[in-house]
Design a protein around this motif. Structure first.
Motif, PDB file in Angstrom:
ATOM      1  N   ILE A   1       1.113  -1.400   0.107  1.00  0.00           N
ATOM      2  CA  ILE A   1      -0.043   0.180   0.039  1.00  0.00           C
ATOM      3  C   ILE A   1       1.040   0.973   0.005  1.00  0.00           C
ATOM      4  CG2 ILE A   1      -1.680   1.430   1.405  1.00  0.00           C
ATOM      5  CD1 ILE A   1      -3.183  -1.693   2.864  1.00  0.00           C
ATOM      6  N   LEU A   2       0.564   1.945  -1.450  1.00  0.00           N
ATOM      7  CA  LEU A   2       1.554   2.839  -1.109  1.00  0.00           C
ATOM      8  C   LEU A   2       0.871   3.996  -0.637  1.00  0.00           C
ATOM      9  CD1 LEU A   2       3.351   2.677  -4.687  1.00  0.00           C
ATOM     10  CD2 LEU A   2       3.969   1.886  -2.285  1.00  0.00           C
ATOM     11  N   SER A   3       1.208   5.188   0.020  1.00  0.00           N
ATOM     12  CA  SER A   3       0.190   6.965   0.043  1.00  0.00           C
ATOM     13  C   SER A   3       1.586   7.805   0.630  1.00  0.00           C
ATOM     14  CB  SER A   3      -0.358   6.554   1.347  1.00  0.00           C
ATOM     15  OG  SER A   3       0.737   6.044   3.568  1.00  0.00           O
TER      16      SER A   3
ATOM     17  N   LEU B   1       6.993  12.395   2.277  1.00  0.00           N
ATOM     18  CA  LEU B   1       7.753  11.096   2.264  1.00  0.00           C
ATOM     19  C   LEU B   1       6.558  10.447   1.497  1.00  0.00           C
ATOM     20  CD1 LEU B   1       8.043  10.787   6.654  1.00  0.00           C
ATOM     21  CD2 LEU B   1      10.088  11.559   4.219  1.00  0.00           C
ATOM     22  N   LEU B   2       6.801   9.333   1.191  1.00  0.00           N
ATOM     23  CA  LEU B   2       7.004   7.797   0.123  1.00  0.00           C
ATOM     24  C   LEU B   2       6.740   6.681   1.707  1.00  0.00           C
ATOM     25  CD1 LEU B   2       5.600   6.790  -2.340  1.00  0.00           C
ATOM     26  CD2 LEU B   2       7.506   5.401  -2.555  1.00  0.00           C
ATOM     27  N   ILE B   3       5.191   6.543   1.726  1.00  0.00           N
ATOM     28  CA  ILE B   3       5.073   5.859   2.926  1.00  0.00           C
ATOM     29  C   ILE B   3       4.456   4.358   2.096  1.00  0.00           C
ATOM     30  CG2 ILE B   3       3.686   5.086   4.995  1.00  0.00           C
ATOM     31  CD1 ILE B   3       5.295   7.486   5.381  1.00  0.00           C
TER      32      ILE B   3
ATOM     33  N   TYR C   1       4.675  -7.684   9.502  1.00  0.00           N
ATOM     34  CA  TYR C   1       4.462  -6.318   8.306  1.00  0.00           C
ATOM     35  C   TYR C   1       5.510  -5.410   8.690  1.00  0.00           C
ATOM     36  CZ  TYR C   1       0.414  -3.671   6.626  1.00  0.00           C
ATOM     37  OH  TYR C   1      -0.125  -2.561   5.960  1.00  0.00           O
ATOM     38  N   THR C   2       4.978  -4.361   7.641  1.00  0.00           N
ATOM     39  CA  THR C   2       6.787  -2.885   7.679  1.00  0.00           C
ATOM     40  C   THR C   2       5.834  -1.928   7.599  1.00  0.00           C
ATOM     41  OG1 THR C   2       8.138  -5.147   7.086  1.00  0.00           O
ATOM     42  CG2 THR C   2       8.137  -2.660   6.789  1.00  0.00           C
ATOM     43  N   ARG C   3       6.553  -1.058   7.804  1.00  0.00           N
ATOM     44  CA  ARG C   3       5.908   0.141   7.186  1.00  0.00           C
ATOM     45  C   ARG C   3       7.572   0.960   7.007  1.00  0.00           C
ATOM     46  NH1 ARG C   3       4.547   5.539   9.733  1.00  0.00           N
ATOM     47  NH2 ARG C   3       2.861   6.290   8.605  1.00  0.00           N
ATOM     48  N   ILE C   4       7.594   1.631   5.999  1.00  0.00           N
ATOM     49  CA  ILE C   4       8.441   1.823   5.503  1.00  0.00           C
ATOM     50  C   ILE C   4       8.435   3.274   4.972  1.00  0.00           C
ATOM     51  CG2 ILE C   4      10.996   2.035   3.887  1.00  0.00           C
ATOM     52  CD1 ILE C   4      10.049  -0.635   2.986  1.00  0.00           C
ATOM     53  N   LEU C   5       9.840   4.504   5.177  1.00  0.00           N
ATOM     54  CA  LEU C   5       9.654   5.828   5.433  1.00  0.00           C
ATOM     55  C   LEU C   5      10.273   6.181   4.376  1.00  0.00           C
ATOM     56  CD1 LEU C   5       7.851   4.688   7.968  1.00  0.00           C
ATOM     57  CD2 LEU C   5       7.668   7.773   7.830  1.00  0.00           C
ATOM     58  N   TYR C   6       9.792   6.316   3.153  1.00  0.00           N
ATOM     59  CA  TYR C   6      11.204   7.080   1.887  1.00  0.00           C
ATOM     60  C   TYR C   6      11.503   8.513   1.886  1.00  0.00           C
ATOM     61  CZ  TYR C   6      11.211   1.973   0.272  1.00  0.00           C
ATOM     62  OH  TYR C   6      11.503   0.492   0.981  1.00  0.00           O
TER      63      TYR C   6
END
Length: 236
Positions: free
Chosen positions: A181-183, A203-205, A221-226
């Motif tokens: 899921i992108l936000s 930030l792309l989440i 389950y992962t949440r990545i902030l770019y």
């Protein structure tokens, strides 16, 4: 009126940047030049430049002026769950440093527990790693794992830099993801401090999971902030 002119200046400069009028590291017009061209005060021009800098387009050199950032140096990042971020960066020849910044047990979160397939009373830990490429912090990875699957996570999690390496040490070898899921969002104060990014850099989440592809077991389950000013994204 001043804010309207400020927005006009920002929009025009952004159009000029996208049209290739300025080259990377090229000096932009001075405050005096723009204030004369738009017949406004230098303060309005300065605010426009500050906004562009906060958006990650330009940088300033004390006593010399503003310059265009080298956008061509954005890192190409393939968004998939079959390879670790570490491997992706090292394969591209980047100097990567990873800092484990926390390993803590979380309170019940319906979404996280449901994604991991565990009950409400299950113990779930989150492990945070700050990714630093070429001495610049550019991503924050937060992985959620269930203690029922990884008995040693409370202690081992404090030293983990690569979750894939940890999983291999636990006997898992092949990984895949069946959900992404992108936000987009702006960083919180804490996130800005960790990533050293200006207020207006988005930030792309990426919210995704990691599954052992051999027995279809949910590992995390992962949440990545770019940082939005650091990558070009390839979606697979």
């Amino acid at each position: 009126m001043g804010s309207d002119i400020e927005s006009i200046i920002v929009d025009q400069l952004m159009n000029d940047i996208y049209d290739g009028k300025y080259l990377a590291k090229e000096k932009l017009p001075s405050e005096y030049e723009l204030s004369s061209a738009y017949k406004v005060s230098r303060m309005i021009v300065r605010k426009a430049y500050i906004k562009l800098q906060e958006m990650g387009y330009i940088y300033s050199v004390q006593g010399k002026g503003r310059y265009l950032k080298n956008r061509s140096q954005l890192i190409e990042l393939t968004l998939n769950g079959s390879e670790s971020f570490t491997k992706k960066m090292l394969d591209k020849g980047y100097n990567l440093e990873t800092k484990n910044i926390f390993c803590t047990k979380i309170k019940y979160e319906e979404t996280i527990h449901k994604e991991l397939g565990v009950k409400k009373e299950a113990e779930v830990y989150k492990i945070g790693r700050l990714r630093i490429v070429d001495s610049r912090p550019i991503a924050l990875h937060v992985s959620y794992v269930a203690k029922s699957l990884f008995k040693d996570i409370e202690e081992s999690g404090k030293a983990i830099q690569s979750m894939f390496d940890y999983y291999r040490g636990q006997g898992y070898e092949k990984f895949e993801s069946n959900k992404s899921i992108l936000s987009i969002q702006f960083a919180t104060l804490k996130e800005r401090e960790l990533l050293c990014c200006p207020d207006l850099v988005p930030l792309l989440i990426v919210e995704t999971n990691c599954i052992d592809s051999i027995d279809n077991r949910m590992l995390e389950y992962t949440r990545i902030l770019y940082r939005g000013d650091s990558f070009k994204y390839i979606v697979e």
